[in-house]
Design a protein around this motif. Structure first.
Motif, PDB file in Angstrom:
ATOM      1  N   TYR A  21       0.993  -1.273  -0.064  1.00 25.07           N
ATOM      2  CA  TYR A  21      -0.076   0.020  -0.060  1.00 25.07           C
ATOM      3  C   TYR A  21       0.930   1.222  -0.109  1.00 25.07           C
ATOM      4  CZ  TYR A  21      -3.559   3.118   1.610  1.00 25.07           C
ATOM      5  OH  TYR A  21      -4.661   3.992   1.861  1.00 25.07           O
ATOM      6  N   TYR A  22       1.337   1.598  -1.234  1.00 21.57           N
ATOM      7  CA  TYR A  22       2.341   2.884  -1.292  1.00 21.57           C
ATOM      8  C   TYR A  22       2.078   3.882  -0.789  1.00 21.57           C
ATOM      9  CZ  TYR A  22       4.686  -0.790  -4.204  1.00 21.57           C
ATOM     10  OH  TYR A  22       5.310  -1.893  -4.734  1.00 21.57           O
ATOM     11  N   PRO A  66       7.153  10.402   5.721  1.00 18.84           N
ATOM     12  CA  PRO A  66       8.489  10.977   5.191  1.00 18.84           C
ATOM     13  C   PRO A  66       9.508  10.830   6.249  1.00 18.84           C
ATOM     14  CG  PRO A  66       6.796  12.745   6.022  1.00 18.84           C
ATOM     15  CD  PRO A  66       6.101  11.485   6.006  1.00 18.84           C
ATOM     16  N   VAL A  67       9.186  10.201   7.446  1.00 20.81           N
ATOM     17  CA  VAL A  67      10.308   9.972   8.338  1.00 20.81           C
ATOM     18  C   VAL A  67      10.358   8.537   8.657  1.00 20.81           C
ATOM     19  CG1 VAL A  67      11.042  10.302  10.677  1.00 20.81           C
ATOM     20  CG2 VAL A  67       9.909  12.148   9.691  1.00 20.81           C
ATOM     21  N   LYS A  68       9.244   7.704   8.961  1.00 23.50           N
ATOM     22  CA  LYS A  68       9.380   6.361   9.220  1.00 23.50           C
ATOM     23  C   LYS A  68       9.231   5.430   8.232  1.00 23.50           C
ATOM     24  CE  LYS A  68       8.513   7.421  14.276  1.00 23.50           C
ATOM     25  NZ  LYS A  68       7.489   6.958  15.245  1.00 23.50           N
ATOM     26  N   GLY A  69       8.689   5.723   7.154  1.00 26.93           N
ATOM     27  CA  GLY A  69       8.026   4.953   5.996  1.00 26.93           C
ATOM     28  C   GLY A  69       8.941   4.100   5.301  1.00 26.93           C
ATOM     29  N   LEU A  70       8.530   3.151   4.781  1.00 25.15           N
ATOM     30  CA  LEU A  70       9.587   1.995   4.247  1.00 25.15           C
ATOM     31  C   LEU A  70      10.347   2.582   3.045  1.00 25.15           C
ATOM     32  CD1 LEU A  70       7.459  -1.395   4.446  1.00 25.15           C
ATOM     33  CD2 LEU A  70       9.154  -0.578   5.661  1.00 25.15           C
ATOM     34  N   PHE A  71       9.681   3.501   2.147  1.00 26.09           N
ATOM     35  CA  PHE A  71      10.526   4.078   1.216  1.00 26.09           C
ATOM     36  C   PHE A  71      11.841   4.795   1.695  1.00 26.09           C
ATOM     37  CE2 PHE A  71       6.308   4.583  -1.313  1.00 26.09           C
ATOM     38  CZ  PHE A  71       6.723   3.535  -2.012  1.00 26.09           C
ATOM     39  N   LEU A  84      15.662   3.253   1.684  1.00 27.21           N
ATOM     40  CA  LEU A  84      16.850   3.780   0.965  1.00 27.21           C
ATOM     41  C   LEU A  84      18.067   3.831   1.880  1.00 27.21           C
ATOM     42  CD1 LEU A  84      17.837   5.847  -1.160  1.00 27.21           C
ATOM     43  CD2 LEU A  84      16.703   7.848   0.140  1.00 27.21           C
ATOM     44  N   LYS A  85      17.796   4.098   3.235  1.00 22.30           N
ATOM     45  CA  LYS A  85      18.733   4.059   4.160  1.00 22.30           C
ATOM     46  C   LYS A  85      19.503   2.596   4.364  1.00 22.30           C
ATOM     47  CE  LYS A  85      16.699   7.523   7.231  1.00 22.30           C
ATOM     48  NZ  LYS A  85      16.280   8.029   8.613  1.00 22.30           N
ATOM     49  N   VAL A  86      18.958   1.541   4.292  1.00 24.30           N
ATOM     50  CA  VAL A  86      19.699   0.356   4.460  1.00 24.30           C
ATOM     51  C   VAL A  86      19.979  -0.103   3.021  1.00 24.30           C
ATOM     52  CG1 VAL A  86      18.244  -0.225   6.457  1.00 24.30           C
ATOM     53  CG2 VAL A  86      17.487  -0.940   4.325  1.00 24.30           C
ATOM     54  N   ARG A 106      10.475   3.921  -4.722  1.00 25.92           N
ATOM     55  CA  ARG A 106       8.988   3.476  -5.176  1.00 25.92           C
ATOM     56  C   ARG A 106       8.958   3.201  -6.627  1.00 25.92           C
ATOM     57  NH1 ARG A 106       3.778   5.933  -4.776  1.00 25.92           N
ATOM     58  NH2 ARG A 106       4.185   7.052  -2.561  1.00 25.92           N
ATOM     59  N   LYS A 107       9.536   3.755  -7.557  1.00 21.46           N
ATOM     60  CA  LYS A 107       9.756   3.255  -8.892  1.00 21.46           C
ATOM     61  C   LYS A 107       9.883   1.840  -9.043  1.00 21.46           C
ATOM     62  CE  LYS A 107      10.976   4.409 -13.620  1.00 21.46           C
ATOM     63  NZ  LYS A 107      11.148   2.909 -13.995  1.00 21.46           N
ATOM     64  N   TYR A 108      11.039   1.244  -8.209  1.00 19.27           N
ATOM     65  CA  TYR A 108      11.576   0.116  -8.214  1.00 19.27           C
ATOM     66  C   TYR A 108      10.373  -0.812  -7.841  1.00 19.27           C
ATOM     67  CZ  TYR A 108      14.052  -4.181  -6.552  1.00 19.27           C
ATOM     68  OH  TYR A 108      14.524  -5.338  -6.016  1.00 19.27           O
TER      69      TYR A 108
END
Length: 375
Positions: free
Chosen positions: A296-297, A305-310, A314-316, A329-331
């Motif tokens: 559910y994007y 914007p702080v805790k979201g999986l996107f 990106l961080k990991v 998101r595009k991926y």
């Protein structure tokens, strides 16, 4: 005797025997009779009270007064039952409120995680189809606001905010009891509360691992443990009664997930619980199924914007070469054959299938846009 606990055990029997699966609301007060209300007085042991209820099946009863317990007000709908209570208190005249229509009319449903994400969206759709919704969430302020909106849209009694911490047995038991005392039973219990936190073996810590396991796996056991007895009682007094316990799982419960093993492992385990509970409870008229949505994007789990999986992914470095959140998101969208994310409406259609299908239990139903195809 714990009056409220006993009342919550008695209410489902009253609902199916005397309320024709409408609503029953409870108060621990005892009132003098009202001429316009048909009152049944019961007393003695639990067995004696139950036998009195059985003998009264099919009769027109507006009020059940249980000696040493309290008063149960019966109605075709929640506003109708509440109006019976108002008549007893001398604050209203008897007025019959017709139940709402829809494919889930007269269904009593509780949704954990119901104040946001899939849970909130499912609750909106189910209320539109005539269901009563218990919005159970750890964020009581959000739950109260969502309930207010549904009550404004579809009428008083459509929704009730409920506080719950799904990782705690006592809080879950109290939440279900509160709902049952307000409405009289439970037809659909949806476990939608969950969390995800990306991380691989090198970065995951035990505290996060254990918390995610409690939220995504242990909570399925806890929720089923306290929802099932209510449903068992209704089925015991009405063998034609069927109920549904539904875990909102994930496509990650059907396919491993790199740098997300804690979430995927818990969701795999959740399906094991669902299948086991389905076999255990099938004789009680209870179907137990899992729904496995795709991502559910647009929901907070992904897009915060702080805790979201996107942001987390990106961080990991879960997405090779990704430099921005939009790259991540595009991926993920590109991996889905239908080229879009899952929505609450997609998921609630699977809920309707589970509820309406009388010959299916123990299933893990993908709703993933073709990303997961069963073999």
């Amino acid at each position: 005797m714990n009056n409220q606990k006993f009342a919550a055990e008695l209410a489902p029997a009253i609902r199916v025997l005397l309320a024709k699966r409408g609503c029953v609301c409870f108060t621990d007060e005892i009132f003098d009779g009202q001429k316009e209300l048909e009152t049944l007085r019961i007393g003695g042991s639990r067995e004696e009270m139950e036998e009195a209820l059985k003998r009264s099946k099919g009769m027109r009863i507006d009020v059940v007064q249980a000696e040493g317990v309290g008063t149960f007000c019966i109605g075709k709908s929640k506003p109708d039952a509440d109006n019976v209570l108002a008549v007893l208190k001398g604050t209203a005249k008897r007025e019959i409120k017709t139940p709402r229509t829809g494919r889930l009319r007269q269904k009593l449903a509780v949704i954990t995680g119901g104040a946001s994400g899939f849970g909130e969206g499912m609750g909106r759709s189910m209320a539109e189809e005539g269901a009563v919704i218990g919005i159970a969430d750890i964020n009581m302020e959000a739950a109260a606001e969502k309930a207010r909106i549904l009550n404004e849209m579809y009428g008083d009694g459509t929704a009730m905010p409920l506080f719950v911490d799904v990782t705690e047995e006592q809080k879950t038991e109290e939440m279900i009891r509160e709902f049952v005392l307000a409405y009289g039973g439970l037809d659909i219990f949806i476990m939608s509360a969950g969390v995800s936190h990306g991380g691989g073996l090198d970065t995951m810590d035990m505290k996060t691992f254990e918390f995610m396991t409690k939220m995504n796996y242990t909570s399925v056991y806890i929720g089923t443990k306290f929802a099932a007895p209510v449903m068992k009682t209704e089925n015991r007094f009405d063998p034609e009664f069927t109920a549904d316990i539904i875990q909102i799982n994930s496509k990650s419960g059907l396919d491993g997930s790199i740098n997300n093993f804690t979430y995927a492992g818990a969701k795999f385990g959740g399906i094991g619980l669902v299948q086991s509970f389905a076999k255990e409870l099938v004789g009680n008229g209870i179907k137990v199924n899992a729904i496995c949505p795709g991502n559910y994007y647009d929901g907070p789990m992904w897009s915060d914007p702080v805790k979201g999986l996107f942001v987390q992914y990106l961080k990991v470095g879960k997405v090779p070469g990704a430099k921005t959140v939009e790259d991540v998101r595009k991926y993920h969208v590109d991996k889905t054959p239908m080229k879009r994310g899952c929505t609450p409406k997609d998921v609630v259609r699977a809920v309707y299938y589970c509820v309406e299908q009388q010959y299916e239990t123990g299933q893990a139903i993908p709703v993933s846009g073709g990303q997961i195809m069963l073999k």
